[in-house]
Design a protein around this motif. Structure first.
Motif, PDB file in Angstrom:
ATOM      1  N   UNK A  79       0.850  -0.804  -0.354  1.00  0.00           N
ATOM      2  CA  UNK A  79      -0.226   0.403   0.111  1.00  0.00           C
ATOM      3  C   UNK A  79       1.090   1.323   0.444  1.00  0.00           C
ATOM      4  N   UNK A  80       1.993   0.875   1.359  1.00  0.00           N
ATOM      5  CA  UNK A  80       3.301   1.993   1.254  1.00  0.00           C
ATOM      6  C   UNK A  80       3.264   2.343  -0.313  1.00  0.00           C
ATOM      7  N   UNK A  81       3.744   1.395  -1.489  1.00  0.00           N
ATOM      8  CA  UNK A  81       4.463   1.545  -2.212  1.00  0.00           C
ATOM      9  C   UNK A  81       3.413   2.279  -3.206  1.00  0.00           C
ATOM     10  N   UNK A  82       2.783   1.835  -3.222  1.00  0.00           N
ATOM     11  CA  UNK A  82       1.334   2.072  -4.476  1.00  0.00           C
ATOM     12  C   UNK A  82       0.985   4.138  -4.248  1.00  0.00           C
ATOM     13  N   UNK A  83       1.178   4.513  -3.053  1.00  0.00           N
ATOM     14  CA  UNK A  83       0.482   5.631  -2.795  1.00  0.00           C
ATOM     15  C   UNK A  83       2.253   6.526  -2.890  1.00  0.00           C
ATOM     16  N   UNK A  88       4.803  10.544  -6.936  1.00  0.00           N
ATOM     17  CA  UNK A  88       6.141  10.533  -8.416  1.00  0.00           C
ATOM     18  C   UNK A  88       5.917  10.952  -9.517  1.00  0.00           C
ATOM     19  N   UNK A  89       4.469  10.161 -10.071  1.00  0.00           N
ATOM     20  CA  UNK A  89       3.391   9.746 -11.152  1.00  0.00           C
ATOM     21  C   UNK A  89       2.764  11.627 -11.405  1.00  0.00           C
ATOM     22  N   UNK A  90       2.052  11.921 -10.118  1.00  0.00           N
ATOM     23  CA  UNK A  90       2.009  13.767  -9.751  1.00  0.00           C
ATOM     24  C   UNK A  90       3.020  13.874 -10.106  1.00  0.00           C
ATOM     25  N   UNK A  91       4.057  14.173  -9.383  1.00  0.00           N
ATOM     26  CA  UNK A  91       5.604  14.714  -9.413  1.00  0.00           C
ATOM     27  C   UNK A  91       6.077  15.250 -10.885  1.00  0.00           C
TER      28      UNK A  91
END
Length: 126
Positions: A79-83, A88-91
């Motif tokens: 779950x942490x990796x997905x978050x 990262x994708x947003x940034x």
């Protein structure tokens, strides 16, 4: 006003056993028997409640507490990796998970073909 059909116990049990013996879905067995799928489903439920010994598969497998904790920890890590990957994708493209090709401004070339002038905020040509 319609009259309610009454089915014998023998008929119900045979319909349920037909379902259990075949690999067909309830709807197909119900059509073959001539009843609605919901009715057959209710009969199956009552049959299982009345005959639990026919459906008892033995002991249920239990999982050790340590193994359970290991799976819970792995789930939390994933779950942490997905978050993190979402952030990262947003940034990376400042737009969220959108396509990288975004025409901000375009122009018409002399041939009548649109040329891309901007890509992710960068000027490609003037």
């Amino acid at each position: 006003m319609t009259t309610r059909k009454k089915y014998t116990r023998k008929f119900k049990d045979e319909a349920v056993e037909l379902f259990l013996a075949s690999d067909l879905p309830i709807t197909q067995v119900a059509t073959k028997v001539g009843v609605k799928a919901g009715t057959l489903g209710n009969w199956i439920k009552r049959y299982r409640e009345a005959n639990p010994e026919k459906f008892d598969t033995g002991e249920q497998e239990s999982v050790s507490f340590a193994e359970h904790q290991k799976v819970v920890a792995e789930n939390a890590k994933l779950k942490q990796e997905i978050e993190f990957l979402g952030k990262v994708s947003l940034d990376s493209n400042r737009q969220g998970n959108t396509s990288g090709f975004r025409v901000v401004r375009s122009c018409w070339a002399s041939s009548g073909v649109r040329k891309l002038k901007h890509f992710r905020g960068r000027v490609l040509s003037s």
